[in-house]
Design a protein around this motif. Structure first.
Motif, PDB file in Angstrom:
ATOM      1  N   MET A  92      -9.903  10.032  -1.160  1.00  0.00           N
ATOM      2  CA  MET A  92     -10.256  10.638   0.120  1.00  0.00           C
ATOM      3  C   MET A  92     -11.769  10.857   0.213  1.00  0.00           C
ATOM      4  N   ARG A  93     -12.362  11.328  -0.881  1.00  0.00           N
ATOM      5  CA  ARG A  93     -13.809  11.559  -0.896  1.00  0.00           C
ATOM      6  C   ARG A  93     -14.559  10.252  -0.718  1.00  0.00           C
ATOM      7  N   GLN A  94     -14.066   9.184  -1.348  1.00  0.00           N
ATOM      8  CA  GLN A  94     -14.750   7.904  -1.198  1.00  0.00           C
ATOM      9  C   GLN A  94     -14.652   7.428   0.251  1.00  0.00           C
ATOM     10  N   ARG A  95     -13.540   7.705   0.912  1.00  0.00           N
ATOM     11  CA  ARG A  95     -13.426   7.366   2.331  1.00  0.00           C
ATOM     12  C   ARG A  95     -14.405   8.158   3.166  1.00  0.00           C
ATOM     13  N   VAL A  96     -14.571   9.446   2.836  1.00  0.00           N
ATOM     14  CA  VAL A  96     -15.547  10.269   3.558  1.00  0.00           C
ATOM     15  C   VAL A  96     -16.934   9.654   3.376  1.00  0.00           C
ATOM     16  N   MET A  97     -17.254   9.237   2.136  1.00  0.00           N
ATOM     17  CA  MET A  97     -18.552   8.610   1.873  1.00  0.00           C
ATOM     18  C   MET A  97     -18.722   7.351   2.716  1.00  0.00           C
ATOM     19  N   ILE A  98     -17.664   6.546   2.790  1.00  0.00           N
ATOM     20  CA  ILE A  98     -17.745   5.309   3.574  1.00  0.00           C
ATOM     21  C   ILE A  98     -17.941   5.646   5.050  1.00  0.00           C
ATOM     22  N   ALA A  99     -17.171   6.618   5.551  1.00  0.00           N
ATOM     23  CA  ALA A  99     -17.308   7.031   6.951  1.00  0.00           C
ATOM     24  C   ALA A  99     -18.728   7.514   7.224  1.00  0.00           C
ATOM     25  N   MET A 100     -19.250   8.309   6.289  1.00  0.00           N
ATOM     26  CA  MET A 100     -20.585   8.881   6.469  1.00  0.00           C
ATOM     27  C   MET A 100     -21.652   7.787   6.475  1.00  0.00           C
ATOM     28  N   ILE A 128     -23.365   3.640  -0.833  1.00  0.00           N
ATOM     29  CA  ILE A 128     -22.346   4.512  -1.418  1.00  0.00           C
ATOM     30  C   ILE A 128     -22.254   4.243  -2.918  1.00  0.00           C
ATOM     31  N   PHE A 129     -21.908   5.285  -3.658  1.00  0.00           N
ATOM     32  CA  PHE A 129     -21.990   5.212  -5.116  1.00  0.00           C
ATOM     33  C   PHE A 129     -20.611   5.279  -5.751  1.00  0.00           C
ATOM     34  N   GLN A 130     -20.642   5.112  -7.078  1.00  0.00           N
ATOM     35  CA  GLN A 130     -19.385   5.052  -7.816  1.00  0.00           C
ATOM     36  C   GLN A 130     -18.608   6.362  -7.775  1.00  0.00           C
ATOM     37  N   ASP A 131     -19.323   7.458  -8.023  1.00  0.00           N
ATOM     38  CA  ASP A 131     -18.634   8.716  -8.183  1.00  0.00           C
ATOM     39  C   ASP A 131     -18.646   9.502  -6.887  1.00  0.00           C
ATOM     40  N   PRO A 132     -17.520   9.543  -6.166  1.00  0.00           N
ATOM     41  CA  PRO A 132     -17.523  10.184  -4.853  1.00  0.00           C
ATOM     42  C   PRO A 132     -17.646  11.707  -4.931  1.00  0.00           C
ATOM     43  N   GLU A 184       0.825  -1.200   0.000  1.00  0.00           N
ATOM     44  CA  GLU A 184       0.000   0.000   0.000  1.00  0.00           C
ATOM     45  C   GLU A 184       0.856   1.245   0.000  1.00  0.00           C
ATOM     46  N   LEU A 185       0.433   2.217  -0.792  1.00  0.00           N
ATOM     47  CA  LEU A 185       1.138   3.490  -0.833  1.00  0.00           C
ATOM     48  C   LEU A 185       0.465   4.448   0.117  1.00  0.00           C
ATOM     49  N   GLU A 186       1.259   5.319   0.717  1.00  0.00           N
ATOM     50  CA  GLU A 186       0.695   6.381   1.525  1.00  0.00           C
ATOM     51  C   GLU A 186       0.228   7.496   0.606  1.00  0.00           C
ATOM     52  N   GLY A 187      -0.898   8.083   0.924  1.00  0.00           N
ATOM     53  CA  GLY A 187      -1.302   9.321   0.270  1.00  0.00           C
ATOM     54  C   GLY A 187      -1.685   9.206  -1.190  1.00  0.00           C
ATOM     55  N   ASP A 188      -1.717  10.366  -1.845  1.00  0.00           N
ATOM     56  CA  ASP A 188      -2.185  10.448  -3.219  1.00  0.00           C
ATOM     57  C   ASP A 188      -1.097  11.012  -4.124  1.00  0.00           C
ATOM     58  N   ILE A 189      -1.400  10.971  -5.431  1.00  0.00           N
ATOM     59  CA  ILE A 189      -0.471  11.543  -6.402  1.00  0.00           C
ATOM     60  C   ILE A 189      -0.329  13.047  -6.151  1.00  0.00           C
ATOM     61  N   PRO A 190       0.893  13.564  -6.089  1.00  0.00           N
ATOM     62  CA  PRO A 190       1.062  15.007  -5.892  1.00  0.00           C
ATOM     63  C   PRO A 190       0.534  15.782  -7.095  1.00  0.00           C
ATOM     64  N   SER A 191       0.310  17.070  -6.896  1.00  0.00           N
ATOM     65  CA  SER A 191      -0.201  17.904  -7.974  1.00  0.00           C
ATOM     66  C   SER A 191       0.864  18.112  -9.046  1.00  0.00           C
ATOM     67  N   PRO A 238     -15.611  19.391  -0.214  1.00  0.00           N
ATOM     68  CA  PRO A 238     -15.295  18.196  -1.013  1.00  0.00           C
ATOM     69  C   PRO A 238     -14.230  18.415  -2.093  1.00  0.00           C
ATOM     70  N   HIS A 239     -14.242  19.583  -2.765  1.00  0.00           N
ATOM     71  CA  HIS A 239     -13.285  19.759  -3.857  1.00  0.00           C
ATOM     72  C   HIS A 239     -11.846  19.812  -3.381  1.00  0.00           C
ATOM     73  N   GLU A 240     -11.648  19.989  -2.086  1.00  0.00           N
ATOM     74  CA  GLU A 240     -10.286  20.053  -1.566  1.00  0.00           C
ATOM     75  C   GLU A 240      -9.704  18.664  -1.317  1.00  0.00           C
ATOM     76  N   LEU A 241     -10.545  17.640  -1.467  1.00  0.00           N
ATOM     77  CA  LEU A 241     -10.081  16.278  -1.219  1.00  0.00           C
ATOM     78  C   LEU A 241      -9.901  15.534  -2.544  1.00  0.00           C
ATOM     79  N   SER A 242      -9.007  14.548  -2.545  1.00  0.00           N
ATOM     80  CA  SER A 242      -8.805  13.735  -3.742  1.00  0.00           C
ATOM     81  C   SER A 242      -9.919  12.687  -3.843  1.00  0.00           C
TER      82      SER A 242
END
Lengths: 339, 354
Positions: free
Chosen positions: B178-186, B114-118, A277-284, B171-175
């Protein structure tokens, strides 16, 4: 296979301008979608390109097709400089370079019949042909891609995804091109249809001596169809190697991680396979890491990686087909990844 | 349908528990300008607490519509008939035809999806904390501070780094991952008995998909939530599911434990699906051969064949298959198929870890 390079790309850069807000002022910055990549395609070869979204694989494909203006670099296509040719020579190059897109229905004009769609490249590039000659060639390619000739007057919406993709393929091959860029050409299709289209592409490549640049995020599909694989990350080449050698023996930490993350459709093997598993996401890509672009997520990162970007080195591996290139300071320690 | 009521829990050896969801003769049809389209026909299945059930099929096989109907989320022109009973603490709730007020009390608290597009499933105008706390304040009557606390705890649980800072982001500040994790948490905030995940990893990159799959795998041991994982990717199924339901043309084709689906598939469609999946064989042994394919195209739901929907594409189809629709039959306590053909021998495709 002949080692006859039909396309050689050197230091290709495609940057897009963007505005970034920093504090009070906004600044012009560059999104470095493709940042200095070099590779070649041999005649009759399938080069697979893999990477995650945002790694620049589609941008690279568009640049090779001369659909995007590159910021820098050179591409030699059949002995000519692809980025500077104009007029008649460019037209000739366009005939030899074709493309198949991801969304099969969206890439077809809804107001044209199948016959018109497939004939369009022919009537554009060879206006001297008579109607009958065009018709007979259209019928010929339709048979080749497995479309029935009575479908010629139908419209794209009447077709399922798999059949629409066959129309897209027929349109791409009617000018007998030398290279086709397949940009996620099977990703939108169901598994059973995906297999049909992969087989069709393989068969056409044998029959017509086509070269393919096969871009996909799906490692299993790319491995199945490709002779060599190019791994991209954040606009840079990580590794290029023979397809089997790359899967069996990845030399770049990112390649190793990518392969381990592919879900295996086999429950017992899935359990025994260790996903790294990788930490984090692809950088900008606006602000890529200094040094190696993978350094922020690399499991075996060292200080050197954060400071100094690695160059793409050609390395020798014993008993391995083809040449292997890796961009990593510490590829000899790739075994430590996932330990 | 024959003896569908006797599906035993896949967790053999455990006490017999009652299913959290029992679906009987569920049918979903849509009114369209070209006449009615039946997307789902006579579905019968049960889902037990703590089980992870994979639902596999091609696009248009009805896998999403089945569960949208159960959640009461069908499109305006859709109609569900039959029965889907959600059992919460011994109390049965009939979901088909339930009025909106009662449904809204169950959705998000006892069952969630939860759906495909987070990106499109989160409200772009609201901070993560506002969206997460809304669930708790509505369903559990929590105060603001307590809700914040619990939201934070769940963001930690789905391994979101710097969870506290994320709560105040949009939401737009998350990748995407990350958004899918928020959806799962929610979706887990009220600890629902049933979680339906519709292609939760399809829009994510493989490395992020691996993270999310690991998360789902761990969550099922932490909570006793039954998870339904709708997917077209057999790799995803192999990784996290206990049982698998294969759908084709709006009907169930095969139900079995995950090992049986992969090592002893009994429906010709399941077998075809497994064979046509490209695999990463490092030795490249199968590379230069053509991939086995399923001939033809998926069926048109508006114009389904009279008999088995798979018959036109099936190598084993007989005249019988073209005339009569096969019903789902259990031939042992864990394995059912809807096919007239005799049993197939163990798959030669996969032999497990050898």
């Amino acid at each position: 296979m002949s080692e006859n390079k039909i396309l050689e790309v050197n230091g290709l850069k495609v940057w897009f301008p963007t505005i970034v807000n920093e504090g009070l002022w906004s600044k012009k910055r560059w999104v470095k979608a493709v940042d200095g990549i070099s590779f070649h395609v041999n005649e009759g070869e399938v080069l697979g390109v893999v990477g995650e979204s945002g790694c620049g694989k589609s941008t690279m494909g568009m640049a090779v097709l001369n659909l995007l203006k590159p910021t820098g670099g050179k591409a030699v296509w059949m002995g000519k400089d692809l980025f500077s040719i104009k007029g008649r020579e460019m037209q000739k190059a366009r005939r030899d370079l074709q493309v198949i897109f991801q969304d099969p229905v969206a890439s077809l004009d809804p107001r044209m019949t199948v016959g018109q769609i497939i004939a369009e490249p022919l009537t554009t590039h060879q206006p001297e042909l008579t109607k009958d000659e065009v018709q007979s060639q259209v019928h010929e390619v339709m048979a080749k891609v497995g479309l029935l000739s009575d479908m010629i007057n139908r419209y794209p919406h009447e077709f399922s995804g798999g059949q629409a993709q066959r129309i897209g393929i027929a349109r791409a091959i009617i000018l007998k091109p030398k290279l086709i860029v397949c940009d996620e050409a099977v990703s939108a299709l169901d598994v059973s249809i995906q297999a049909q289209i992969i087989n069709l592409l393989k068969q056409l490549r044998e029959e017509m001596g086509l070269s393919l640049i096969f871009i996909s995020h799906n490692m299993s599909v790319v491995h199945h169809i490709s002779d060599r694989i190019l791994v991209l990350y954040l606009g840079k080449v990580m590794e290029i190697a023979d397809a089997n050698a790359l899967i069996a023996n990845p030399q770049h930490p990112y390649t190793k991680v990518l392969i381990s993350a592919v879900p295996i459709a086999d429950p017992r093997k899935f359990q025994s396979n260790k996903i790294i598993e990788l930490e984090g996401d692809i950088p900008s890509p606006v602000n890529p890491p200094k040094g190696c672009v993978f350094s922020t997520r690399c499991p075996i990162v060292k200080d050197k990686c954060r400071k100094e970007p690695p160059t793409v080195e050609t390395i020798a591996s014993e008993g391995e087909a083809g040449v292997r290139q890796v961009a990593c300071h510490f590829y000899q320690r790739v075994n430590e990844v996932g330990q | 349908m024959t003896n569908t009521n006797q599906i035993p829990n896949s967790n053999i050896g455990k006490e017999v528990v009652s299913p959290v969801l029992s679906v009987k003769d569920l049918t979903v049809s849509f009114r369209t300008n070209d006449g009615p389209v039946s997307a789902v026909n006579n579905m019968n299945f049960e889902i037990y607490p703590g089980d992870t059930v994979g639902v596999v099929g091609e696009s248009g096989s009805g896998k999403s519509q089945t569960f949208l109907a159960i959640m009461g989320l069908l499109a305006q022109n859709g109609e569900a008939t039959g029965s889907a009973i959600l059992n919460i603490e011994g109390k049965d709730h009939e979901l088909v035809g339930m009025d909106l007020n009662r449904l809204n009390k169950l959705r998000g608290s006892k069952m969630s999806m939860i759906f495909q597009d987070p990106m499109t499933s989160l409200n772009p105008y609201l901070k993560i904390s506002t969206q997460m706390c809304e669930v708790l304040r509505l369903h559990q009557g929590m105060g603001k501070a307590a809700a914040q606390q619990k939201a934070l705890k769940f963001l930690d649980l789905v391994r979101i780094p710097e969870a506290k800072a994320r709560l105040n982001q949009y939401p737009h500040e998350l990748s995407g991952g990350m958004r899918q994790r928020v959806m799962i948490a929610m979706s887990l905030l009220c600890e629902p008995a049933l979680l339906i995940a519709d292609e939760p990893t399809t829009a994510l990159d493989v490395t992020v998909q691996a993270q999310v799959l690991r998360l789902l795998h761990d969550l099922k041991t932490d909570f006793n939530t039954a998870i339904v994982l709708i997917t077209h990717d057999l790799g995803v199924v192999a990784g996290v599911c206990d049982r698998v339901q294969v759908m084709y043309g709006g009907r169930l084709a095969e139900i079995a434990r995950v090992d049986d689906i992969f090592y002893n598939p009994q429906h010709p469609y399941t077998r075809g699906l497994l064979e046509s999946t490209p695999r990463l064989n490092a030795d490249g042994s199968s590379k230069h051969a053509d991939l086995p394919t399923i001939k033809g195209q998926p069926p048109n739901l508006q114009n389904l064949p009279a008999g088995c929907a798979f018959a036109p594409r099936c190598d084993h189809a007989t005249e019988h298959c073209q005339k009569e629709i096969p019903t789902l039959r259990y031939f042992n306590e864990n394995h059912a198929k809807a096919c007239f053909a005799e049993g197939f021998s163990q798959s030669t495709l996969l032999h497990g870890a050898d």
